[in-house]
Design a protein around this motif. Structure first.
Motif, PDB file in Angstrom:
ATOM      1  N   THR A   1       9.575  10.387   2.676  1.00 59.57           N
ATOM      2  CA  THR A   1       8.556   9.088   2.101  1.00 59.57           C
ATOM      3  C   THR A   1       9.200   7.685   1.655  1.00 59.57           C
ATOM      4  OG1 THR A   1       8.144  10.272   0.890  1.00 59.57           O
ATOM      5  CG2 THR A   1       6.826  10.602   2.451  1.00 59.57           C
ATOM      6  N   MET A   2       8.820   7.174   0.792  1.00 59.74           N
ATOM      7  CA  MET A   2       9.033   5.931   0.449  1.00 59.74           C
ATOM      8  C   MET A   2       8.574   6.058  -0.963  1.00 59.74           C
ATOM      9  SD  MET A   2      10.777   3.226   1.686  1.00 59.74           S
ATOM     10  CE  MET A   2       9.566   1.483   0.498  1.00 59.74           C
ATOM     11  N   PRO A   3       9.485   5.657  -1.967  1.00 62.27           N
ATOM     12  CA  PRO A   3       8.875   6.375  -3.261  1.00 62.27           C
ATOM     13  C   PRO A   3       8.299   5.403  -4.237  1.00 62.27           C
ATOM     14  CG  PRO A   3      11.020   5.012  -3.487  1.00 62.27           C
ATOM     15  CD  PRO A   3      10.324   5.120  -1.844  1.00 62.27           C
ATOM     16  N   PRO A   4       7.303   5.700  -5.321  1.00 62.52           N
ATOM     17  CA  PRO A   4       6.558   4.742  -5.442  1.00 62.52           C
ATOM     18  C   PRO A   4       7.334   3.815  -6.719  1.00 62.52           C
ATOM     19  CG  PRO A   4       7.175   6.854  -7.541  1.00 62.52           C
ATOM     20  CD  PRO A   4       7.908   6.888  -5.924  1.00 62.52           C
ATOM     21  N   LEU A   5       7.314   2.493  -5.095  1.00 64.45           N
ATOM     22  CA  LEU A   5       7.636   1.099  -6.012  1.00 64.45           C
ATOM     23  C   LEU A   5       7.574   0.889  -7.053  1.00 64.45           C
ATOM     24  CD1 LEU A   5       9.180  -0.350  -2.443  1.00 64.45           C
ATOM     25  CD2 LEU A   5      10.372   1.290  -4.177  1.00 64.45           C
ATOM     26  N   LYS A   6       6.170   0.912  -7.524  1.00 62.78           N
ATOM     27  CA  LYS A   6       5.142   0.124  -8.307  1.00 62.78           C
ATOM     28  C   LYS A   6       5.741   0.919  -9.367  1.00 62.78           C
ATOM     29  CE  LYS A   6       0.920  -1.193 -10.082  1.00 62.78           C
ATOM     30  NZ  LYS A   6      -0.947  -1.061 -10.245  1.00 62.78           N
TER      31      LYS A   6
ATOM     32  N   MET B   1       9.358   6.158   9.727  1.00 63.04           N
ATOM     33  CA  MET B   1       8.860   6.697   9.063  1.00 63.04           C
ATOM     34  C   MET B   1       9.053   8.386   9.709  1.00 63.04           C
ATOM     35  SD  MET B   1       4.661   8.603  10.415  1.00 63.04           S
ATOM     36  CE  MET B   1       4.378   6.616   9.624  1.00 63.04           C
ATOM     37  N   GLY B   2       9.072   8.576   8.182  1.00 58.23           N
ATOM     38  CA  GLY B   2      10.525   9.801   7.951  1.00 58.23           C
ATOM     39  C   GLY B   2      11.433   9.923   6.966  1.00 58.23           C
ATOM     40  N   ALA B   3      12.138   8.903   7.562  1.00 60.10           N
ATOM     41  CA  ALA B   3      13.429   8.518   6.940  1.00 60.10           C
ATOM     42  C   ALA B   3      13.897   7.337   6.766  1.00 60.10           C
ATOM     43  CB  ALA B   3      14.360   8.369   8.263  1.00 60.10           C
TER      44      ALA B   3
ATOM     45  N   VAL C   1       0.919  -1.236   0.343  1.00 56.91           N
ATOM     46  CA  VAL C   1       0.027  -0.194   0.144  1.00 56.91           C
ATOM     47  C   VAL C   1       0.604   1.096   0.023  1.00 56.91           C
ATOM     48  CG1 VAL C   1      -1.401   1.736   1.493  1.00 56.91           C
ATOM     49  CG2 VAL C   1      -1.675  -1.359   1.026  1.00 56.91           C
ATOM     50  N   ALA C   2       1.752   1.174   1.143  1.00 56.65           N
ATOM     51  CA  ALA C   2       2.971   2.338   0.586  1.00 56.65           C
ATOM     52  C   ALA C   2       3.273   2.773  -0.810  1.00 56.65           C
ATOM     53  CB  ALA C   2       4.302   2.370   1.903  1.00 56.65           C
ATOM     54  N   SER C   3       4.141   1.308  -1.201  1.00 49.43           N
ATOM     55  CA  SER C   3       3.798   1.800  -2.343  1.00 49.43           C
ATOM     56  C   SER C   3       3.099   2.777  -3.623  1.00 49.43           C
ATOM     57  CB  SER C   3       4.405   0.214  -3.091  1.00 49.43           C
ATOM     58  OG  SER C   3       5.683  -0.345  -2.235  1.00 49.43           O
ATOM     59  N   PHE C   4       2.345   2.316  -3.387  1.00 48.37           N
ATOM     60  CA  PHE C   4       0.579   2.714  -3.886  1.00 48.37           C
ATOM     61  C   PHE C   4       0.733   4.004  -4.109  1.00 48.37           C
ATOM     62  CE2 PHE C   4      -0.647  -1.961  -4.993  1.00 48.37           C
ATOM     63  CZ  PHE C   4      -0.163  -2.102  -5.898  1.00 48.37           C
ATOM     64  N   ALA C   5       0.891   4.372  -2.865  1.00 48.02           N
ATOM     65  CA  ALA C   5       0.271   5.483  -2.040  1.00 48.02           C
ATOM     66  C   ALA C   5       0.338   7.354  -2.985  1.00 48.02           C
ATOM     67  CB  ALA C   5       0.765   5.762  -0.609  1.00 48.02           C
ATOM     68  N   THR C   6       1.706   7.024  -3.329  1.00 48.88           N
ATOM     69  CA  THR C   6       2.084   8.097  -3.994  1.00 48.88           C
ATOM     70  C   THR C   6       2.310   8.301  -5.657  1.00 48.88           C
ATOM     71  OG1 THR C   6       4.262   8.130  -2.486  1.00 48.88           O
ATOM     72  CG2 THR C   6       4.867   9.239  -3.439  1.00 48.88           C
TER      73      THR C   6
ATOM     74  N   PRO D   1       8.528  15.655  -4.751  1.00 54.68           N
ATOM     75  CA  PRO D   1       7.478  16.477  -3.731  1.00 54.68           C
ATOM     76  C   PRO D   1       7.766  16.528  -2.835  1.00 54.68           C
ATOM     77  CG  PRO D   1       6.567  16.308  -6.405  1.00 54.68           C
ATOM     78  CD  PRO D   1       7.334  15.149  -6.094  1.00 54.68           C
ATOM     79  N   SER D   2       8.259  15.450  -2.400  1.00 54.71           N
ATOM     80  CA  SER D   2       7.820  15.092  -0.933  1.00 54.71           C
ATOM     81  C   SER D   2       9.196  15.212  -0.647  1.00 54.71           C
ATOM     82  CB  SER D   2       7.472  13.554  -1.077  1.00 54.71           C
ATOM     83  OG  SER D   2       8.202  12.459  -1.058  1.00 54.71           O
ATOM     84  N   GLY D   3      10.254  15.370  -1.253  1.00 48.17           N
ATOM     85  CA  GLY D   3      11.579  15.735  -0.238  1.00 48.17           C
ATOM     86  C   GLY D   3      12.656  13.986  -0.537  1.00 48.17           C
ATOM     87  N   THR D   4      11.650  12.578  -0.752  1.00 49.38           N
ATOM     88  CA  THR D   4      12.477  11.727  -1.331  1.00 49.38           C
ATOM     89  C   THR D   4      13.525  12.212  -2.503  1.00 49.38           C
ATOM     90  OG1 THR D   4      11.286  10.382  -0.466  1.00 49.38           O
ATOM     91  CG2 THR D   4      12.188   9.115  -1.896  1.00 49.38           C
TER      92      THR D   4
END
Length: 167
Positions: free
Chosen positions: A96-101, A144-146, A13-18, A72-75
């Motif tokens: 944040t995690m980048p969009p891994l998908k 979270m955050g790093a 889900v985190a991979s899809f979130a961005t 834009p998230s800073g990643t």
């Protein structure tokens, strides 16, 4: 208590979130042209910096380009581009995690399956998400955050380039 399937689902889900555009697809061409002054079309808050590196092993020399993009998230996502304008590795670091998908592209289903299998075999647990296969290596960690991570195709590493060069 959180089950291992829930943790795997959370990673997916985190991979899809961005939904921000990414700059590379592992095993393919960069999403946007890579030039010294390139920036993302339609995304003024994103920037790209390009550096050229040469790695050598004995007398052989391998050239590759590293293009860094700040989402834009800073990643910050770095794409390692070899011969034929093909991305052979990626790395990331940021809040944040980048969009891994998007970043893993056609390798994403392999990553998710291997991650699911590893968590099932371990009986759950916390820690970094690591997939090491002959055709794909993905290492993610942080909190979270790093977040930090890298992904690469071992068989596609240019001559003279090792996994230690992907930072």
């Amino acid at each position: 208590m959180i089950t291992s399937q829930f943790r795997v689902l959370a990673v997916v889900v985190a991979s899809f979130a961005t939904f921000t555009p990414a700059y590379a697809a592992l095993g393919g061409a960069p999403t946007y042209p890579v030039t010294a002054a390139s920036t993302s079309a339609g995304a003024a808050s994103q920037g790209t910096a390009v550096a050229r590196f040469a790695a050598s092993a004995n007398a052989a020399s391998a050239n590759y380009t590293v293009s860094q993009t700040t989402l834009p998230s800073g990643t910050v996502v770095s794409e390692y581009i070899g011969a034929g304008n093909t991305v052979f590795a990626l790395s990331w670091e940021g809040p944040t995690m980048p969009p891994l998908k998007t970043l893993l592209a056609t390798y994403f289903p392999t990553y998710v399956q291997a991650l699911t299998d590893a968590h099932t075999a371990q009986g759950g647990g916390y820690g970094s998400a690591v997939v090491r296969q002959s055709a794909l290596v993905v290492e993610t960690g942080g909190h979270m955050g790093a977040f930090v991570g890298r992904a690469y195709l071992p068989q596609a590493l240019p001559q003279g380039v090792s996994a230690d060069d992907i930072k």
